[in-house]
Design a protein around this motif. Structure first.
Motif, PDB file in Angstrom:
ATOM      1  N   VAL A  36       7.930 -21.300  11.207  1.00  0.00           N
ATOM      2  CA  VAL A  36       9.044 -21.162   9.824  1.00  0.00           C
ATOM      3  C   VAL A  36       7.848 -20.570   8.907  1.00  0.00           C
ATOM      4  O   VAL A  36       8.402 -19.937   8.339  1.00  0.00           O
ATOM      5  CB  VAL A  36       9.781 -22.320   9.209  1.00  0.00           C
ATOM      6  N   PHE A  37       7.104 -21.666   7.960  1.00  0.00           N
ATOM      7  CA  PHE A  37       6.074 -21.233   6.786  1.00  0.00           C
ATOM      8  C   PHE A  37       5.808 -20.073   7.149  1.00  0.00           C
ATOM      9  O   PHE A  37       5.237 -19.265   6.738  1.00  0.00           O
ATOM     10  CB  PHE A  37       5.065 -21.849   6.621  1.00  0.00           C
ATOM     11  N   ILE A  46       8.185 -17.051   6.698  1.00  0.00           N
ATOM     12  CA  ILE A  46       7.829 -16.642   5.603  1.00  0.00           C
ATOM     13  C   ILE A  46       7.067 -15.562   4.908  1.00  0.00           C
ATOM     14  O   ILE A  46       7.426 -14.920   4.450  1.00  0.00           O
ATOM     15  CB  ILE A  46       8.498 -18.268   5.033  1.00  0.00           C
ATOM     16  N   ARG A  47       5.795 -16.130   5.239  1.00  0.00           N
ATOM     17  CA  ARG A  47       4.658 -15.450   5.088  1.00  0.00           C
ATOM     18  C   ARG A  47       4.159 -14.118   5.314  1.00  0.00           C
ATOM     19  O   ARG A  47       4.102 -13.145   4.882  1.00  0.00           O
ATOM     20  CB  ARG A  47       3.257 -16.084   5.409  1.00  0.00           C
ATOM     21  N   VAL A 103       7.290 -12.131   6.418  1.00  0.00           N
ATOM     22  CA  VAL A 103       8.011 -10.852   6.245  1.00  0.00           C
ATOM     23  C   VAL A 103       7.345 -11.220   4.145  1.00  0.00           C
ATOM     24  O   VAL A 103       7.647  -9.565   3.985  1.00  0.00           O
ATOM     25  CB  VAL A 103       9.397 -12.132   6.284  1.00  0.00           C
ATOM     26  N   ALA A 104       6.936 -12.324   3.590  1.00  0.00           N
ATOM     27  CA  ALA A 104       6.261 -10.991   2.188  1.00  0.00           C
ATOM     28  C   ALA A 104       5.137 -10.534   2.572  1.00  0.00           C
ATOM     29  O   ALA A 104       5.525  -9.079   1.748  1.00  0.00           O
ATOM     30  CB  ALA A 104       6.023 -12.492   1.898  1.00  0.00           C
TER      31      ALA A 104
END
Length: 158
Positions: free
Chosen positions: A23-24, A27-28, A30-31
């Motif tokens: 998950v983390f 998120i990174r 996608v950023a």
């Protein structure tokens, strides 16, 4: 707490931590992808691919564990679990001579009955108990395949 409960707890904990990591990382990733800069976009794509591969590997391992446990439970219910005594060193590693002496009986059984999931599962359990994880996994995979063939053969007869 018995060994099986500890194993399930360990697998659950490690799986949850791995999913949290995915998950983390996602998120990174996608950023990085929305930055529209070439290098970060490439890094973001790589960061998405690696967790996807990790999820695939995790699912396969969990399926293997579930299937292997189900077959071991069936084997135990039939009273056919191998009970070869194998001495161990203080470190917990099996004594090589005892391990080598345990294999022939189960190997011969699997070779004599290559369609029997029970014989392959018994061989896999003996390999695992003697510390040969690679051969244990191969034999257990063969047991899973044989059991799947047995089930599909029974379905075709119906």
């Amino acid at each position: 707490m018995n060994a099986r409960t500890r194993s399930i707890l360990g697998v659950t904990t490690m799986s949850a931590l791995l999913v949290l990591y995915f998950v983390f990382a996602g998120i990174r990733a996608v950023a990085l992808l929305v930055s529209r800069e070439p290098i970060p976009v490439i890094m973001g794509a790589a960061m998405l691919i690696l967790p996807l591969l990790g999820v695939w590997a995790l699912v396969r391992e969990l399926q293997f564990g579930r299937r292997a446990t189900r077959l071991a439970d069936r084997l135990e219910a039939e009273g056919r679990m191998p009970e070869e005594p194998v001495a161990t060193h203080p470190s917990g590693r099996p004594v090589r001579e005892d391990a080598d002496a345990a294999f022939p009986r189960y190997r011969d059984e699997a070779e004599a009955h290559p369609e029997s999931w029970q014989s392959w599962m018994r061989l896999g359990i003996v390999y695992d108990a003697c510390g040969d994880r690679r051969r244990a996994r191969a034999a257990i995979r063969q047991a899973i395949a044989c059991e799947r063939d047995e089930i599909s053969g029974e379905s075709a007869k119906s």
